[in-house]
Design a protein around this motif. Structure first.
Motif, PDB file in Angstrom:
ATOM      1  N   LYS A  26      26.625  34.357  85.620  1.00 41.95           N
ATOM      2  CA  LYS A  26      27.156  35.664  86.018  1.00 41.95           C
ATOM      3  C   LYS A  26      26.237  36.341  87.031  1.00 41.95           C
ATOM      4  O   LYS A  26      26.697  36.889  88.032  1.00 41.95           O
ATOM      5  N   ASN A 140      40.276  33.051  79.783  1.00 44.11           N
ATOM      6  CA  ASN A 140      39.826  33.551  81.095  1.00 44.11           C
ATOM      7  C   ASN A 140      40.193  32.653  82.267  1.00 44.11           C
ATOM      8  O   ASN A 140      39.435  32.535  83.216  1.00 44.11           O
ATOM      9  N   ALA A 143      41.987  34.696  86.260  1.00 44.88           N
ATOM     10  CA  ALA A 143      41.267  35.104  87.485  1.00 44.88           C
ATOM     11  C   ALA A 143      41.109  33.927  88.431  1.00 44.88           C
ATOM     12  O   ALA A 143      41.281  34.065  89.645  1.00 44.88           O
ATOM     13  N   THR A 147      42.725  33.944  92.257  1.00 48.16           N
ATOM     14  CA  THR A 147      41.874  33.800  93.437  1.00 48.16           C
ATOM     15  C   THR A 147      42.175  32.488  94.171  1.00 48.16           C
ATOM     16  O   THR A 147      42.084  32.429  95.396  1.00 48.16           O
ATOM     17  N   ILE A 182      34.223  38.455  97.253  1.00 52.48           N
ATOM     18  CA  ILE A 182      35.035  39.163  96.253  1.00 52.48           C
ATOM     19  C   ILE A 182      35.506  38.206  95.177  1.00 52.48           C
ATOM     20  O   ILE A 182      35.508  38.532  93.978  1.00 52.48           O
ATOM     21  N   THR A 183      35.884  36.989  95.586  1.00 55.76           N
ATOM     22  CA  THR A 183      36.307  35.978  94.615  1.00 55.76           C
ATOM     23  C   THR A 183      35.184  35.697  93.616  1.00 55.76           C
ATOM     24  O   THR A 183      35.412  35.649  92.402  1.00 55.76           O
ATOM     25  N   LEU A 185      32.664  37.693  92.871  1.00 53.66           N
ATOM     26  CA  LEU A 185      32.436  38.887  92.049  1.00 53.66           C
ATOM     27  C   LEU A 185      33.482  39.024  90.955  1.00 53.66           C
ATOM     28  O   LEU A 185      33.158  39.334  89.797  1.00 53.66           O
ATOM     29  N   VAL A 186      34.766  38.770  91.285  1.00 50.73           N
ATOM     30  CA  VAL A 186      35.835  38.842  90.283  1.00 50.73           C
ATOM     31  C   VAL A 186      35.596  37.817  89.186  1.00 50.73           C
ATOM     32  O   VAL A 186      35.728  38.111  87.994  1.00 50.73           O
ATOM     33  N   GLU A 187      35.240  36.601  89.586  1.00 48.61           N
ATOM     34  CA  GLU A 187      35.000  35.564  88.588  1.00 48.61           C
ATOM     35  C   GLU A 187      33.765  35.869  87.752  1.00 48.61           C
ATOM     36  O   GLU A 187      33.739  35.601  86.549  1.00 48.61           O
ATOM     37  N   VAL A 189      32.660  38.873  86.945  1.00 45.59           N
ATOM     38  CA  VAL A 189      33.035  39.933  85.997  1.00 45.59           C
ATOM     39  C   VAL A 189      33.908  39.377  84.875  1.00 45.59           C
ATOM     40  O   VAL A 189      33.794  39.776  83.710  1.00 45.59           O
ATOM     41  N   SER A 190      34.791  38.436  85.198  1.00 46.32           N
ATOM     42  CA  SER A 190      35.728  37.928  84.194  1.00 46.32           C
ATOM     43  C   SER A 190      35.120  36.863  83.271  1.00 46.32           C
ATOM     44  O   SER A 190      35.704  36.497  82.266  1.00 46.32           O
TER      45      SER A 190
END
Length: 196
Positions: A26, A140, A143, A147, A182-183, A185-187, A189-190
């Protein structure tokens, strides 16, 4: 390649590896995602006089991103590995090297197609990994699927408009870096621990 062993708990092995590396993964994905977004924003807003600096920054970011993808491939249990991940990692690293070593006029036309191919390959890799997670009943996966689809659509758009894309290469590069960041960062966070 490792032979399939019906007595081995592949799902449990994946869960154990995932949970033991979740915090480091992460953090690494978050930092790398933020760096890619920053490099993309600078690429989009910097005047052409700063293009060489941005080119070096983007080259380093892509090279590091590719290296992380290759390391991630070898750190993933064999039955969960996607060959698209290692290919994408190698191509990202090569793209970074191209930005660092070659003059812009030699790489401009090639970069649009390479970026498009990377978008599509990365998209399929993310969709494939999300499907594997879903197949083994791991949470999970949404996401990764979302993406992945976005990456494939953007890659097709780049291929459909190569002349326009090469004219605005700086913005194309900025879009690639921002979306890749962004991809990640989204992954990041998820990502969550997986309970058995």
């Amino acid at each position: 390649m490792q032979m399939f062993d019906s007595d081995f708990d592949y799902k449990g092995d994946f869960i154990d590896r995932w949970n033991s590396r979740i915090k480091q993964a992460k953090a690494a994905m978050g930092v790398l995602g933020a760096l890619l977004v920053v490099a993309g924003v600078f690429s989009a807003v910097a005047p052409y006089s700063l293009y060489s600096f941005i080119q070096v920054l983007a080259g380093v970011a892509l090279f590091v991103h590719g290296g992380v993808q290759v390391i991630s491939y070898f750190g993933t249990p064999e039955f969960f590995r996607s060959s698209a991940l290692i290919v994408s990692g190698i191509l990202n690293a090569l793209l970074g090297i191209m930005f660092l070593l070659l003059p812009v006029y030699l790489t401009a036309s090639t970069l649009v197609f390479l970026l498009a191919f990377l978008f599509i390959l990365t998209g399929f890799e993310r969709i494939s990994f999300a499907r594997q997670m879903k197949y083994f009943g791991l949470p999970n996966s949404t996401a990764g699927t979302v993406t992945g689809v976005i990456n494939v659509i953007l890659g097709v758009m780049f291929i459909a408009m190569p002349l326009y894309s090469s004219l605005v290469l700086g913005y194309v590069l900025a879009a690639y870096l921002i979306i890749a960041g962004i991809t990640l960062l989204v992954e990041a966070v998820s990502m969550k621990r997986i309970d058995r």
